[in-house]
Design an enzyme around this catalytic site. Structure first.
Site, PDB file in Angstrom:
ATOM      1  N   GLU A  34       0.739  -1.237  -0.071  1.00 26.52           N
ATOM      2  CA  GLU A  34       0.006   0.091  -0.049  1.00 26.52           C
ATOM      3  C   GLU A  34       0.893   1.056  -0.133  1.00 26.52           C
ATOM      4  O   GLU A  34       0.589   2.288  -0.619  1.00 26.52           O
ATOM      5  CB  GLU A  34      -0.757   0.068   1.384  1.00 26.52           C
ATOM      6  CG  GLU A  34      -1.857  -1.291   1.368  1.00 26.52           C
ATOM      7  CD  GLU A  34      -2.550  -1.580  -0.031  1.00 26.52           C
ATOM      8  OE1 GLU A  34      -2.836  -0.534  -0.881  1.00 26.52           O
ATOM      9  OE2 GLU A  34      -3.143  -2.503  -0.124  1.00 26.52           O
TER      10      GLU A  34
ATOM     11  N   TYR B  92      -2.041  -7.191 -11.223  1.00 25.97           N
ATOM     12  CA  TYR B  92      -0.971  -7.315 -10.404  1.00 25.97           C
ATOM     13  C   TYR B  92       0.238  -8.312 -10.770  1.00 25.97           C
ATOM     14  O   TYR B  92       1.032  -7.738 -10.861  1.00 25.97           O
ATOM     15  CB  TYR B  92      -1.572  -7.872  -8.927  1.00 25.97           C
ATOM     16  CG  TYR B  92      -2.333  -7.230  -8.107  1.00 25.97           C
ATOM     17  CD1 TYR B  92      -3.984  -7.043  -8.345  1.00 25.97           C
ATOM     18  CD2 TYR B  92      -1.978  -6.550  -6.877  1.00 25.97           C
ATOM     19  CE1 TYR B  92      -4.831  -6.422  -7.711  1.00 25.97           C
ATOM     20  CE2 TYR B  92      -3.119  -6.010  -6.009  1.00 25.97           C
ATOM     21  CZ  TYR B  92      -4.313  -5.986  -6.362  1.00 25.97           C
ATOM     22  OH  TYR B  92      -5.058  -5.107  -5.615  1.00 25.97           O
TER      23      TYR B  92
HETATM   24 ZN   LIG Z   1      -2.704  -2.505  -4.794  1.00 26.69          ZN
END
Ligand SMILES: [Zn+2]
Length: 611
Positions: A354, A436
């Protein structure tokens, strides 16, 4: 006469081209006053917004996001979760059924707009669930600023994803995407994606937010707290100032994409300075399940130092890791993450991911809805890069696990192209891999194709040129091509726009009296340059670079062994023959890509152990 008209036309055309091509970005300044009713989980809000149109276009409408309107039965988000069934995001379901379907009436999310004015004049607006279209009283001309004021009230929804009340870790209010937020207008037009659960896009904005809430609450937020001595949690000498039992918090932030905050009575606040910045805040509920947060400081310090030196300096004065209690999500100058972690490596993995979105989403503000592989993928790359240094593992490279995961995923046969819009993937797992993993491996493959030094330089220049702007994939590719001197369009097209895969192999090895002849074969659909290495019996590694003709420039060296460049391999040619000056008795292993960065989907035929 004729000549002067021709000159005027030439001038107009040149202006037109200049405007069409020039980069611009919109700007917004919010001033908001929020009064929270903590017992009822509602708040009253008013907003004054200064919006500057830097585009070459005259705007007759503007759009706002009203994200919380998605949190109710039969919303688009509910329909999507129900429609996707088992293929959808399991966090939005309980026993395979959409959690949104059973939100009680009094916990349905809502942002009820009372009125909107532009430069003091009432304007008409229409709401389609999470998107509000505002018909302007007067058009906003290029390079001019307009002022909006509005009043609304909101119901904090039952916590489903990210935002909401009373989540499972017991955080009272996670206030994300919580205010009417003006949509981004850029080279892709208005970013008016209905909110059905995935990601965001917004103009860089300044915030000045005043929040009134019961005085026993502590607030965590992404921004600068302007009055720490008047509220709970931030200053040991604070004299909490309260009016009718409510304290007033004032937060400001400059040049971020959105302002997020959360509130809980049990929060503790710890802070420390990273040398060269930022000041870090940890905001969490201090209990048995969050003990591991106490170990975070040295890791977080090292994390920021690595990020600052390899990916570009974090640009804001503060950053807050806040226990939001649902997965992890990035916001301006803060993140909301799960508080309960089994060990420091687990917590740091989340923090590193994050936190890295401050680079790949916040400072380098790509459109997450349109190009999720650029923010989730680049962030996953940074996370892998840092975690490999914080928690060293015996792996051939920091991304080896991701390459393996991709390889196993491919076997399922459900891959979808990374180029798809984030919300529109048919399968939740396919979305995860497309954005991702495929995005992370995009950078890993580039490192392999052009060399790690060129990749590091590309990431630096990308930061230098595009920080605090809205880059696209073309902007990144342009820099990668400039730095490496290579044509890389073919790679980006294969990797992002298609689901084609890489599969090279060793077809044949012939040992002769003075040398060894190897025949390589391309069994896949994505062409790649090949680093073919041999290890001798005395443990020397020699790497033979077989360039792909399409790049037109070859890498000078890379990370493995003595480096020799061979004649190129045209992408149209199926097989390639290579002769190495070693005999069978001198060789111990031969193989394709000793570094194991290349995402070859079938590695069984990539190595030969010489016996
Ligand atoms: Zn992320």
């Amino acid at each position: 006469m004729k000549k002067s008209i021709a000159i005027i036309f030439a001038f107009i055309i040149s202006q037109f081209h200049a405007q069409q091509g020039a980069y611009y970005q919109q700007a917004a300044k919010y001033k908001m006053n929020i009064d929270v009713n903590a017992e009822k989980f509602t708040y009253q809000g008013n907003q004054a917004l200064e919006y500057t149109n830097n585009s070459p276009d005259e705007l007759n409408v503007v759009y706002f996001h009203l994200y919380w309107n998605a949190f109710k039965p039969n919303s688009m988000m509910d329909q999507r979760v129900a429609g996707q069934g088992k293929n959808g995001d399991s966090r939005l379901q309980k026993d395979g059924v959409s959690r949104l379907a059973s939100i009680p009436k009094d916990q349905e999310g809502a942002q009820n707009i009372h009125w909107i004015k532009q430069n003091g004049k009432d304007v008409k607006f229409e709401i389609q669930e999470t998107i509000m279209k505002v018909y302007l009283a007067e058009p906003i001309k290029p390079n001019s600023t307009t002022s909006f004021t509005m009043e609304w009230d909101a119901v904090i929804p039952q916590q489903i994803r990210r935002s909401g009340r009373n989540n499972k870790e017991g955080v009272d209010m996670t206030m994300t995407q919580w205010y009417p937020k003006i949509a981004e207008y850029d080279y892709d037009g208005w970013a008016t994606f209905d909110y059905i659960g995935r990601e965001f896009h917004a103009p860089f904005s300044d915030f000045d937010v005043t929040i009134k809430i019961n005085k026993d609450y502590v607030i965590g937020a992404g921004g600068i707290l302007e009055n720490p001595t008047e509220v709970k949690g931030y200053d040991t000498n604070a004299k909490i100032k309260a009016e009718k039992n409510k304290a007033t918090w004032r937060w400001t932030a400059k040049n971020i994409l959105d302002f997020a905050w959360s509130a809980d009575k049990d929060y503790v606040v710890k802070s420390f300075d990273i040398p060269q910045g930022p000041k870090v805040f940890l905001v969490y509920q201090n209990n048995d399940k969050t003990k591991v947060w106490e170990e975070a400081q040295p890791y977080v310090t090292k994390y920021f130092q690595i990020m600052n030196s390899h990916f570009g300096k974090y640009a804001y004065p503060t950053y807050a890791f806040i226990q939001g209690g649902d997965g992890g999500m990035e916001y301006g100058m803060c993140t909301m993450i799960l508080g309960e972690a089994k060990d420091i490596e687990g917590l740091m993995g989340l923090m590193a991911h994050e936190g890295s979105h401050s680079w790949y989403q916040q400072m380098l503000a790509t459109n997450e809805s349109m190009r999720p592989w650029m923010d989730e993928g680049f962030t996953s790359y940074a996370e892998g890069f840092v975690m490999y240094q914080l928690f060293p593992e015996e792996l051939p490279n920091p991304f080896a696990k991701s390459v393996d995961a991709y390889r196993n995923f491919i076997k399922k046969g459900i891959e979808e192209p990374a180029v798809w819009l984030g919300d529109h993937h048919d399968n939740g797992t396919a979305y995860t891999y497309a954005s991702y993993v495929k995005g992370e491996l995009y950078l890993v493959q580039l490192g392999y194709i052009m060399g790690e030094q060129n990749l590091a330089e590309t990431l630096k220049q990308y930061y230098d040129q595009w920080s605090m702007k809205h880059p696209s994939d073309r902007d990144f590719l342009h820099i990668a091509q400039k730095v490496s001197g290579m044509d890389l369009k073919w790679f980006q097209n294969y990797w992002i726009n298609t689901t084609k895969t890489i599969d090279y192999g060793i077809k044949d090895v012939k040992y002769d009296a003075k040398s060894t002849t190897i025949t390589l074969v391309n069994n896949g659909q994505v062409p790649m340059p090949i680093d073919f290495s041999v290890m001798t019996t005395d443990k020397k590694v020699i790497t033979y670079q077989i360039p792909l003709n399409m790049t037109h420039t070859w890498k000078e060296k890379d990370i493995y062994g003595d480096f020799k460049t061979m004649p190129y391999w045209p992408w149209t040619q199926k097989e390639y023959t290579l002769i190495v000056p070693y005999t069978k008795s001198q060789l111990s292993v031969l193989g394709i890509d000793f570094s194991q960065r290349m995402a070859d989907v079938n590695t069984e035929d990539n190595f030969v152990e010489v016996k």
